[in-house]
Write an enzyme that holds these catalytic residues in place. Structure first.
Site, PDB file in Angstrom:
ATOM      1  N   ASP A 202      80.766  44.560 -48.411  1.00 49.79           N
ATOM      2  CA  ASP A 202      81.262  43.196 -48.574  1.00 49.79           C
ATOM      3  C   ASP A 202      80.411  42.189 -47.815  1.00 49.79           C
ATOM      4  O   ASP A 202      80.254  41.048 -48.249  1.00 49.79           O
ATOM      5  CB  ASP A 202      82.709  43.119 -48.103  1.00 49.79           C
ATOM      6  CG  ASP A 202      83.628  44.036 -48.895  1.00 49.79           C
ATOM      7  OD1 ASP A 202      83.289  44.328 -50.063  1.00 49.79           O
ATOM      8  OD2 ASP A 202      84.662  44.463 -48.354  1.00 49.79           O
ATOM      9  N   TYR A 322      90.180  38.248 -42.689  1.00 52.12           N
ATOM     10  CA  TYR A 322      90.716  37.803 -41.399  1.00 52.12           C
ATOM     11  C   TYR A 322      92.103  37.178 -41.557  1.00 52.12           C
ATOM     12  O   TYR A 322      92.991  37.369 -40.716  1.00 52.12           O
ATOM     13  CB  TYR A 322      89.740  36.799 -40.784  1.00 52.12           C
ATOM     14  CG  TYR A 322      89.968  36.488 -39.322  1.00 52.12           C
ATOM     15  CD1 TYR A 322      90.944  37.145 -38.575  1.00 52.12           C
ATOM     16  CD2 TYR A 322      89.183  35.544 -38.673  1.00 52.12           C
ATOM     17  CE1 TYR A 322      91.136  36.861 -37.235  1.00 52.12           C
ATOM     18  CE2 TYR A 322      89.369  35.243 -37.332  1.00 52.12           C
ATOM     19  CZ  TYR A 322      90.344  35.903 -36.622  1.00 52.12           C
ATOM     20  OH  TYR A 322      90.530  35.620 -35.296  1.00 52.12           O
TER      21      TYR A 322
END
Length: 476
Positions: A202, A322
């Site tokens: 990613d 996150y």
């Protein structure tokens, strides 16, 4: 009698006419309201389509969304529309097709054989020009196979510039991830690239997004999973021949259009930093021991004063990064939204928010703040914000298209299950023989053996009970 009957029919007809007129007025008002809502909802996507079509005639993005994805009008009534099962397609140029491919690889020397295999296959099978990073090219040219089979005109380094507005004298050759965080591909190079193949995880996808930071359309990314998580990389390397053949021999490829965020740091009325992010932009307290204090505005209206360790502003793609770790919702990548997720807020009522994609978020560091703040873009480079600075975030007009394996929804659910084991737990056991012990049907549903009752059964040793329980679980 006939006159009275006619009058009654006339009154009824007048009432029906008035009722029909009122219904028509209401219907038109609803239509007008719906059109306004749809225009607001589709603005970022329309800008993306306009950018794709006007930016490069070779790259055409086919958006098959119905006019109204939520409602449809039939026989004067509003009904829920059936979901559209057609994919969004990126169409190649009808005459020349894809001819130039950018191959990005993770900074791992063990992946060099796979890079060499991809480069030779693209050139042998499709006669494509392959663009790679300089360090990768230097390593590839050490291979006798590459030197003998690949011509210099078919393998060249990737040119970038520190400043998208710089002249040709400032052109440099990219030199790895750490040195290229502030660099973007020059416009001439970006116009020549038809597709991007990534061999990594990613982080490499976000690095590719950083390279395409200008207002030009971004070519589709074909991502092979050779990293750790692989949430955005649905393809495995061992099937690269099948995937590349299906992608480059077809008129187009199915894509997932991923929205990005346009981020600017303002200081005294001027822009000192401008970035495009794929996942999120984070404002935090950095190394300061004090809480971050930020004044947050949405479309010019004051939302709240953030007193926390920081604030995450993310895209739907970044909702599983996150933001999810900080308690934010997981959002489908096709949902046009901007997510606001606080990091350890010193409040019991500050919860994550989801805003329309058309919103503009502004976070200011007040003059009376105890310390400065720090901004990080996609978890890479960081920039200090002084007192009085502001971070302005809005949805970018240029999307990042990633090639889908099947469809956007199926790929997203597969990534959730593969990467996070989404909602995995031991399956609940059924009731014994279908009976419910709470209803007193246990004895009726499970007859006892002659001469032996359930209550009089001999107790089992702990080890034997554990073995029996494990056997039952495996059978279930």
């Amino acid at each position: 009698a006939e006159t009275g009957g006619f009058a009654r029919r006339a009154r009824l007809s007048a009432r029906e006419t008035i009722r029909a007129r009122d219904e028509m007025t209401t219907s038109r008002s609803l239509q007008t309201l719906l059109v306004v809502c749809l225009v607001q909802w589709s603005q970022p996507f329309m800008r993306s389509v306009a950018s794709e079509v006007s930016g490069d005639p070779r790259r055409r993005l086919s958006h098959d969304r119905p006019l109204s994805p939520f409602f449809s009008q039939a026989a004067g009534s509003w009904e829920t529309a059936a979901p559209c099962d057609r994919l969004e397609m990126h169409l190649w140029d009808e005459l020349r097709g894809p001819k130039c491919v950018l191959v990005l690889a993770k900074r791992d020397p063990s992946l060099l054989p796979e890079v060499e295999e991809i480069v030779t296959y693209l050139q042998d099978t499709f006669d494509m020009t392959v663009v790679v990073e300089r360090m990768v090219m230097e390593a590839l040219l050490k291979s006798p196979r590459i030197r003998s089979m690949v011509g210099p005109e078919k393998l060249r380094p990737l040119l970038v510039t520190d400043d998208p507005t710089a002249d040709e004298s400032k052109l440099v050759v990219i030199d790895g991830l750490e040195d290229s965080e502030l660099q973007e591909i020059v416009e001439e190079e970006q116009e020549d690239i038809d597709a991007v193949v990534t061999l990594g995880g990613d982080g490499l996808v976000m690095h590719a997004s950083t390279l395409f930071g200008s207002g030009k359309p971004v070519p589709p990314l074909l991502c092979f999973n050779m990293g750790s998580m692989g949430f955005l990389t649905p393809f495995e390397f061992h099937e690269y021949r099948t995937i590349l053949d299906a992608a480059f021999r077809s008129p187009g490829v199915p894509i997932t259009p991923r929205t990005r965020l346009d981020c600017s740091i303002m200081r005294k009325g001027g822009v000192i930093e401008h970035r495009h992010v794929l996942n999120e932009v984070v404002v935090d307290r950095g190394a300061s021991p004090h809480l971050s204090q930020l004044e947050c505005y949405v479309d010019g209206a004051h939302l709240t004063t953030v007193q926390a360790d920081g604030l995450i502003i993310s895209t739907p793609t970044g909702s599983t990064a996150y933001s999810m770790s900080a308690g934010g919702s997981m959002v489908h990548p096709s949902v046009p939204a901007i997510l606001l997720t606080p990091i350890c807020p010193h409040s019991l009522s500050f919860r994550p928010l989801m805003l329309p994609a058309t919103s503009e978020v502004r976070c200011e560091v007040p003059e009376d703040n105890r310390s400065s703040a720090w901004v990080s873009f996609d978890g890479k480079s960081r920039k200090a914000m002084q007192r009085g600075d502001a971070l302005v975030v809005s949805t970018s007009s240029v999307i990042l298209p990633t090639v889908s394996r099947s469809s956007t929804t199926v790929d997203w659910f597969s990534s959730l299950q593969r990467s996070f084991s989404f909602n995995s737990r031991v399956r609940q056991k059924p009731f014994f023989n279908g009976g419910d012990p709470g209803t007193g049907e246990r004895e009726a549903m499970a007859p006892e053996e002659p001469g032996k009752s359930l209550e009089a059964a001999e107790p089992m040793e702990p080890v034997e009970a554990m073995d029996a329980q494990m056997k039952t679980n495996s059978e279930v």
